[in-house]
Design a protein around this motif. Structure first.
Motif, PDB file in Angstrom:
ATOM      1  N   UNK A 164      29.148  34.765  25.759  1.00 37.42           N
ATOM      2  CA  UNK A 164      28.049  35.590  26.240  1.00 37.42           C
ATOM      3  C   UNK A 164      28.422  37.070  26.216  1.00 37.42           C
ATOM      4  N   UNK A 165      29.681  37.386  26.488  1.00 37.38           N
ATOM      5  CA  UNK A 165      30.131  38.788  26.414  1.00 37.38           C
ATOM      6  C   UNK A 165      29.939  39.314  25.000  1.00 37.38           C
ATOM      7  N   UNK A 166      30.344  38.531  24.021  1.00 34.02           N
ATOM      8  CA  UNK A 166      30.187  38.953  22.618  1.00 34.02           C
ATOM      9  C   UNK A 166      28.715  39.158  22.270  1.00 34.02           C
ATOM     10  N   UNK A 167      27.879  38.250  22.729  1.00 34.90           N
ATOM     11  CA  UNK A 167      26.456  38.305  22.391  1.00 34.90           C
ATOM     12  C   UNK A 167      25.761  39.483  23.054  1.00 34.90           C
ATOM     13  N   UNK A 168      26.240  39.879  24.219  1.00 31.33           N
ATOM     14  CA  UNK A 168      25.553  40.916  24.990  1.00 31.33           C
ATOM     15  C   UNK A 168      26.311  42.246  25.021  1.00 31.33           C
ATOM     16  N   UNK A 169      27.313  42.404  24.183  1.00 26.53           N
ATOM     17  CA  UNK A 169      28.113  43.630  24.197  1.00 26.53           C
ATOM     18  C   UNK A 169      27.245  44.875  24.060  1.00 26.53           C
ATOM     19  N   UNK A 170      26.199  44.786  23.259  1.00 32.34           N
ATOM     20  CA  UNK A 170      25.337  45.950  23.013  1.00 32.34           C
ATOM     21  C   UNK A 170      24.638  46.427  24.285  1.00 32.34           C
ATOM     22  N   UNK A 171      24.547  45.565  25.303  1.00 31.64           N
ATOM     23  CA  UNK A 171      23.849  45.950  26.533  1.00 31.64           C
ATOM     24  C   UNK A 171      24.649  46.942  27.371  1.00 31.64           C
ATOM     25  N   UNK A 172      25.881  47.231  26.958  1.00 30.29           N
ATOM     26  CA  UNK A 172      26.616  48.316  27.626  1.00 30.29           C
ATOM     27  C   UNK A 172      25.850  49.626  27.518  1.00 30.29           C
ATOM     28  N   UNK A 173      25.012  49.736  26.497  1.00 30.56           N
ATOM     29  CA  UNK A 173      24.246  50.958  26.309  1.00 30.56           C
ATOM     30  C   UNK A 173      23.222  51.177  27.422  1.00 30.56           C
ATOM     31  N   UNK A 174      22.941  50.123  28.220  1.00 30.28           N
ATOM     32  CA  UNK A 174      22.010  50.255  29.337  1.00 30.28           C
ATOM     33  C   UNK A 174      22.664  50.889  30.551  1.00 30.28           C
ATOM     34  N   UNK A 175      23.988  50.951  30.540  1.00 37.32           N
ATOM     35  CA  UNK A 175      24.732  51.393  31.717  1.00 37.32           C
ATOM     36  C   UNK A 175      25.029  52.883  31.618  1.00 37.32           C
ATOM     37  N   UNK A 176      24.942  53.576  32.730  1.00 32.64           N
ATOM     38  CA  UNK A 176      25.274  54.998  32.725  1.00 32.64           C
ATOM     39  C   UNK A 176      26.718  55.180  32.291  1.00 32.64           C
ATOM     40  N   UNK A 177      26.990  56.273  31.603  1.00 35.36           N
ATOM     41  CA  UNK A 177      28.348  56.528  31.110  1.00 35.36           C
ATOM     42  C   UNK A 177      29.324  56.724  32.268  1.00 35.36           C
ATOM     43  N   UNK A 178      28.825  57.184  33.396  1.00 34.63           N
ATOM     44  CA  UNK A 178      29.702  57.341  34.553  1.00 34.63           C
ATOM     45  C   UNK A 178      30.244  55.997  35.035  1.00 34.63           C
TER      46      UNK A 178
END
Length: 456
Positions: A183-197
């Protein structure tokens, strides 16, 4: 299980007021693993306003409400920090970087929204009893990191958990359960939803942890690094000629593991060779990376600025990265002035620069390692000797800008800096005493006369 007396006092106050209070999360996990506990997470059915009133009765040294809108009230006694959070659930709306927080009715609901089973164990404070509906203790025994419930739902609730999984696995030397890893591999792109801080803070925790090299390798393998510092992945694609030259990414991991556990050192180690992917070249069969230091420095500035590190941190890491090959070029024939200039250029990051240089010695050949280590030790000894003779960092020319303006009866302007730099260079090289104003005046007048003659 042991809890400090002030936490037991809190438990009594909450019970008398008709409210629950349990230890939960990391403090429970670490007690079960027999790790040192310095921070305590508690959970309750009491709302934040009630928590503030009850904790105030216990007379903490400090009470802070920064996380109140998320249900968290923080208190502290001495060096011990305690966070008390109302039972809750939280979820990210599609495209949003901020969670929607909803308070829950029961401990069971609260534990079900937590990230991993090893963090979803609650503990009674006044008696030795665990509440462990997701078999977290069993996973602790197996040294396994497993999401609570369906992994996709947990990571959808808060994509920062993608990074937390790596941090916990590296810190505890745990294996990530297959479905959770998938699931981590599949959803790695969702890091872009998180603030850079928030990404920055997780990276900082990983890099000052006990296994930053393991964390970095996992970030790359799981597809997460692409959304953090993608230039790191380029190091894996550099063709170095097989066994004839060291693998740059593997080398970076070794350096990262070796440097002291300070954030500036660790980030400098991770980024010091990132420019090699863009500077690789071959001349007459010999591999080179001309100018990679400057490229790496630019990458470091961009990457850390993008992660919202403050300017002093960005500048410090960039300086170490940009200068990291200077130490290896040291030769005993360097003049004292050259050593002083190196120290001045390094500034506050001298120790970090020397530490990175020592860690950067990863040659397969023992004789090369010994020669490089000896070179760095010789330079460090020269620096210490000169520091004992005079404070290099405080060296100043005998004259300042006001003196020059008065001497030449000229207004401020760019003409001043070259003259001051020339005087400073002479001081550093031992050709001019820092307090010899008369000689300095003669030197600048001669230099000014020479330049005037050249312009005729």
């Amino acid at each position: 299980m042991h809890f400090p007396e002030f936490i037991r006092t809190l438990k009594t106050l909450y019970s008398q007021a008709g409210h629950d209070l349990y230890a939960v999360g990391g403090c429970v996990r670490d007690q079960l693993l027999e790790r040192t506990v310095t921070e305590y997470d508690l959970t309750t059915d009491a709302l934040p306003e009630t928590t503030k009133k009850l904790t105030a009765i216990a007379q903490p040294d400090v009470l802070y409400t920064l996380g109140e809108k998320f249900g968290t009230i923080g208190v502290g006694w001495g060096e011990t920090r305690v966070e008390i959070t109302t039972y809750r659930g939280e979820q990210y709306e599609p495209g949003s970087r901020k969670p929607n927080v909803q308070f829950s009715a029961t401990l069971k609901e609260d534990l079900a929204r937590r990230d991993f089973t090893i963090n979803a164990i609650a503990m009674e404070i006044d008696r030795p009893a665990l509440i462990d509906p997701h078999e977290g203790q069993h996973d602790l025994d197996r040294r396994l990191l497993r999401a609570v419930g369906p992994p996709g739902e947990r990571f959808r609730d808060d994509p920062l958990r993608l990074l937390r999984a790596v941090r916990f696995a590296a810190m505890l030397n745990f294996r990530i359960e297959e479905a959770t890893e998938r699931s981590i591999r599949e959803r790695a792109h969702e890091l872009q939803l998180i603030s850079r801080e928030r990404v920055r803070d997780e990276m900082s925790r990983m890099f000052v942890g006990p296994a930053p090299d393991v964390a970095l390798l996992m970030l790359a393998d799981l597809g997460l690094m692409q959304y953090i510092v993608p230039e790191m992945l380029d190091l894996r694609a550099v063709e170095t000629g097989g066994g004839r030259h060291k693998d740059i990414f593997a080398h970076t991991l070794k350096v990262l593991k070796t440097v002291p556990d300070e954030l500036i050192y660790r980030w400098a180690a991770a980024l010091h060779d990132t420019g090699k992917a863009r500077s690789v070249g071959w001349t007459e069969g010999k591999l080179h990376f001309n100018g990679h230091e400057q490229l790496s420095e630019r990458i470091a500035r961009r990457a850390l600025s993008d992660l919202r590190y403050d300017r002093p941190m960005v500048m410090a890491v960039a300086k170490v990265v940009g200068m990291h090959t200077h130490t290896n070029s040291y030769h005993p024939e360097w003049t004292d002035g050259a050593v002083r200039r190196f120290v001045r250029d390094a500034g506050d990051q001298l120790d970090a620069l020397l530490a990175l240089s020592r860690a950067d010695i990863t040659s397969y050949h023992t004789y090369k390692q010994e020669a490089a280590a000896q070179r760095i030790n010789q330079l460090a000894a020269r620096i210490q000797q000169l520091e004992e003779e005079a404070s290099i960092g405080s060296l100043r020319p005998p004259l300042d800008g006001h003196d020059l303006m008065q001497m030449f009866d000229r207004p401020p302007g760019p003409w001043i800096k070259p003259l001051l730099q020339h005087l400073l260079d002479m001081v550093i090289d031992g050709q001019l005493a820092p307090d010899d104003r008369k000689a300095a005046e003669t030197i600048v007048r001669q230099r000014a006369d020479n330049r005037e003659g050249e312009s005729r």
